[in-house]
Design an enzyme around this catalytic site. Structure first.
Site, PDB file in Angstrom:
ATOM      1  N   THR A 202       0.848  -1.183   0.000  1.00 18.97           N
ATOM      2  CA  THR A 202       0.000   0.000   0.000  1.00 18.97           C
ATOM      3  C   THR A 202       0.883   1.231   0.000  1.00 18.97           C
ATOM      4  O   THR A 202       1.719   1.408   0.888  1.00 18.97           O
ATOM      5  CB  THR A 202      -0.953   0.032   1.207  1.00 18.97           C
ATOM      6  OG1 THR A 202      -1.479   1.351   1.348  1.00 18.97           O
ATOM      7  CG2 THR A 202      -0.254  -0.360   2.503  1.00 18.97           C
ATOM      8  N   ASP A 204      -0.008   4.041   0.666  1.00 10.35           N
ATOM      9  CA  ASP A 204      -0.424   4.938   1.749  1.00 10.35           C
ATOM     10  C   ASP A 204       0.226   4.590   3.086  1.00 10.35           C
ATOM     11  O   ASP A 204       0.045   5.318   4.064  1.00 10.35           O
ATOM     12  CB  ASP A 204      -1.946   4.893   1.917  1.00 10.35           C
ATOM     13  CG  ASP A 204      -2.677   5.429   0.704  1.00 10.35           C
ATOM     14  OD1 ASP A 204      -2.035   6.100  -0.121  1.00 10.35           O
ATOM     15  OD2 ASP A 204      -3.884   5.163   0.573  1.00 10.35           O
ATOM     16  N   VAL A 357       3.976   9.239  -9.008  1.00  9.20           N
ATOM     17  CA  VAL A 357       4.456   8.772  -7.704  1.00  9.20           C
ATOM     18  C   VAL A 357       4.359   7.257  -7.595  1.00  9.20           C
ATOM     19  O   VAL A 357       5.269   6.584  -7.107  1.00  9.20           O
ATOM     20  CB  VAL A 357       3.656   9.452  -6.576  1.00  9.20           C
ATOM     21  CG1 VAL A 357       3.894   8.755  -5.250  1.00  9.20           C
ATOM     22  CG2 VAL A 357       4.032  10.929  -6.473  1.00  9.20           C
TER      23      VAL A 357
END
Length: 433
Positions: A202, A204, A357
Site C-alpha cells: 500500500t 499509503d 508517484v
C-alpha cells in the site's frame, strides 16, 4: 498507546519433514529460526510501569525443517490493486529465492490480479524463471499486470487445484489481503494443503502493526519532487500558491513525510484532521494571511482530506471502496473564487503527480526492503505457514496473521509526534475552523 494484537499465532499446514536445502547453501550454516524466536510487540513500558512485553510476533526466517518438498512444489504469484513502487522487486525476489535457494519446480505468475485466477477470463499464467525476471526491478509497475474488484473465491481455488499450485503469494493492499483470507478459508473448507502468504502493498503506508509497507519511501521521495516544483512555481509569481494533491485515501503519511522532507510547505491537509474553508480560522482566511506575510504559499493535500466539504454520494469503485471527490480540483476552484471575490490577485498552480508517484521504480532502500520481504515470504511458505503476511516490526521481519491486519487501517495520530512535527515545520494553525 496502540492496543496489543489479540492473537499473533500463525497457522501451519502440518509437521515439517523435509530438510531445508539451505543446509547446503554455501559454507555458512543458515540462521534457522524456530517458533520460539519471537519479536516483542511492545518495546517499552506502559505509563504506570507495567511490563507489557509478553505479546510477540513470530520471527521470520528460514526453518531447519520445511513442509514442502521443493522439486515437487508449484508456486503461484499474484499482484492486485493499484500500482506501487517495488512490485517487480517482490516478484523478482520470490522467483529468485524459490529457484536458487530452494530448487522449486515451477513458479507461475497469474496475470491481472485475481482475474488471472479465474479461468473464464482467459488470462494465461506466465511461467516465471530467473532469466525472465532478473532485470524486472529496474522498471516500475508490475510485469504481471493488476486489477481491482472481487472475484469468485471458489473459482480461484479451482484454478489452484487444477494447476496443482501448492503455494500462493498474494501481493496487495487491504482489499487484496481480505481476499487472501477468504481464499485460505475456502482451502481449509476443502481440506487442501496449500499455503497462502501475503506481502502487504500500500502506497499509503496504512497497514496496521507494521513499521512500514514497501514502496512508501520511493513514493514520498517522488512526492517531494512535486512539492519542490510547487514551491518554485509559487515563488515565481505575485501571491503565488502551489497546490499539490498526493495519494492517501484514509491515511496522510505521504503528505506528512513529503512536507517534512520538502521543508517549504505552509499547509498540510490530511484525512485524519478535519478543516473548514470559511470563517476567521478557516483555510481560506489562513491562506490570505500567509500570503500577506510571505507573498507565496504551498499547500499539500492528501486525496482523502476534506471529503466532508463535498457532496460525494454513495458510489463505490470496483473494489467496494467509496468513491472520493477530487479535493485538489475542489480546493483550486474555491481558492481562486475566494480571492476573486476579494478582488485580490492570486496565481495558483495545481499539481497532481499521483500516477508518477506510484509508477516509478523502487529506490535503493525500497529495493533492499522488497528483497528481504520476498525472502521472508518464501521461507515462511516453504515452512508450511499459511493465512499470514510478512512485514517488519521494530526493525525485525515477522509473521502476522491475516485476520489481524485486515480489520482497519493505520492512520496518522494527531496527538502524536509526526503530526506535531508537521505543525512545527509548516507553522499552520493546529485547528482550522
Amino acid at each position: 498507546m496502540t492496543p496489543a494484537p489479540p492473537d499473533t499465532s500463525i497457522p501451519t499446514l502440518g509437521p515439517c519433514r523435509f530438510p531445508s536445502p539451505l543446509h547446503h547453501f554455501g559454507t555458512v550454516e543458515a540462521p534457522f529460526k524456530t517458533e520460539t524466536d519471537r519479536i516483542l510487540y511492545h518495546s517499552h513500558l506502559l505509563e504506570d510501569g507495567r511490563d507489557v512485553s509478553t505479546p510477540s510476533y513470530e520471527e521470520a526466517g528460514p526453518r531447519e525443517k520445511i513442509y514442502f518438498d521443493p522439486p515437487k512444489t508449484t508456486v503461484g504469484i499474484v499482484t492486485c490493486g493499484g500500482l506501487c513502487p517495488g512490485l517487480n522487486d517482490i516478484i523478482r525476489g520470490i522467483v529468485m529465492r524459490c529457484h536458487h535457494q530452494y530448487g522449486v519446480a515451477r513458479t507461475y505468475g497469474f496475470r491481472y490480479g485475481y482475474e488471472g485466477l479465474v479461468q473464464r477470463y482467459g488470462h494465461t499464467p506466465l511461467l516465471l524463471r530467473p532469466n525472465s525476471v532478473e532485470q524486472a526491478h529496474h522498471f516500475g509497475g508490475t510485469l504481471l499486470g493488476s486489477s481491482r474488484g472481487q472475484q469468485d473465491i471458489g473459482e480461484m481455488v479451482d484454478t489452484l487445484e487444477d494447476m496443482k499450485v501448492d503455494i500462493l503469494f498474494v501481493i496487495g493492499g487491504d482489499g487484496t489481503l481480505r481476499g487472501a483470507a477468504e481464499i485460505v478459508k475456502e482451502i481449509e473448507r476443502r481440506g487442501l494443503k496449500k499455503a497462502v502468504v501475503g506481502i502487504p502493498k500500500t502506497i499509503d503506508n496504512d497497514i496496521r502493526f507494521l513499521d512500514k509497507s514497501f514502496g512508501f519511501e520511493t513514493a514520498f521521495d517522488a512526492a517531494v519532487q512535486a512539492v519542490k516544483c510547487a514551491y518554485v512555481e509559487a515563488t515565481g509569481a505575485v501571491n503565488g500558491v502551489g497546490l499539490v494533491k498526493l495519494m492517501g485515501r484514509d491515511s496522510g503519511f505521504i503528505a506528512c513525510y513529503a512536507a517534512l522532507a520538502g521543508s517549504n510547505v505552509d499547509f498540510v491537509l490530511i484525512p485524519e484532521v478535519k478543516f473548514e474553508l470559511e470563517g476567521d480560522g478557516g483555510l481560506l482566511e489562513s491562506l490570505r494571511l500567509r500570503l500577506l506575510k510571505r507573498r507565496n504559499a504551498v499547500i499539500v493535500v492528501a486525496e482523502g482530506a476534506g471529503q466532508h466539504l463535498m457532496e460525494t454520494g454513495d458510489a463505490t469503485d470496483a473494489s467496494g471502496n467509496k468513491k472520493y471527490g477530487d479535493i485538489g480540483q475542489f480546493l483550486k476552484d474555491r481558492i481562486n473564487g475566494y480571492f476573486k471575490s476579494r478582488k485580490t490577485e492570486v496565481n495558483l498552480k495545481y499539481i497532481d503527480p499521483s500516477y508518477i508517484v506510484r509508477s516509478v521504480p523502487a529506490n535503493a532502500q525500497d529495493n533492499v526492503y522488497c528483497s528481504r520481504l520476498a525472502q521472508s515470504a518464501v521461507h515462511a511458505a516453504m515452512g508450511g505457514k499459511t493465512g499470514m503476511l510478512v512485514g517488519r516490526w521494530h526493525g525485525s521481519f515477522v509473521h502476522l496473521p491475516l485476520e489481524l491486519v485486515i480489520h482497519g487501517r493505520r492512520k496518522v495520530d494527531p496527538t502524536q509526534e509526526l503530526w506535531h512535527s508537521v505543525l512545527e515545520c509548516t507553522g499552520q494553525p493546529a485547528v482550522m475552523k
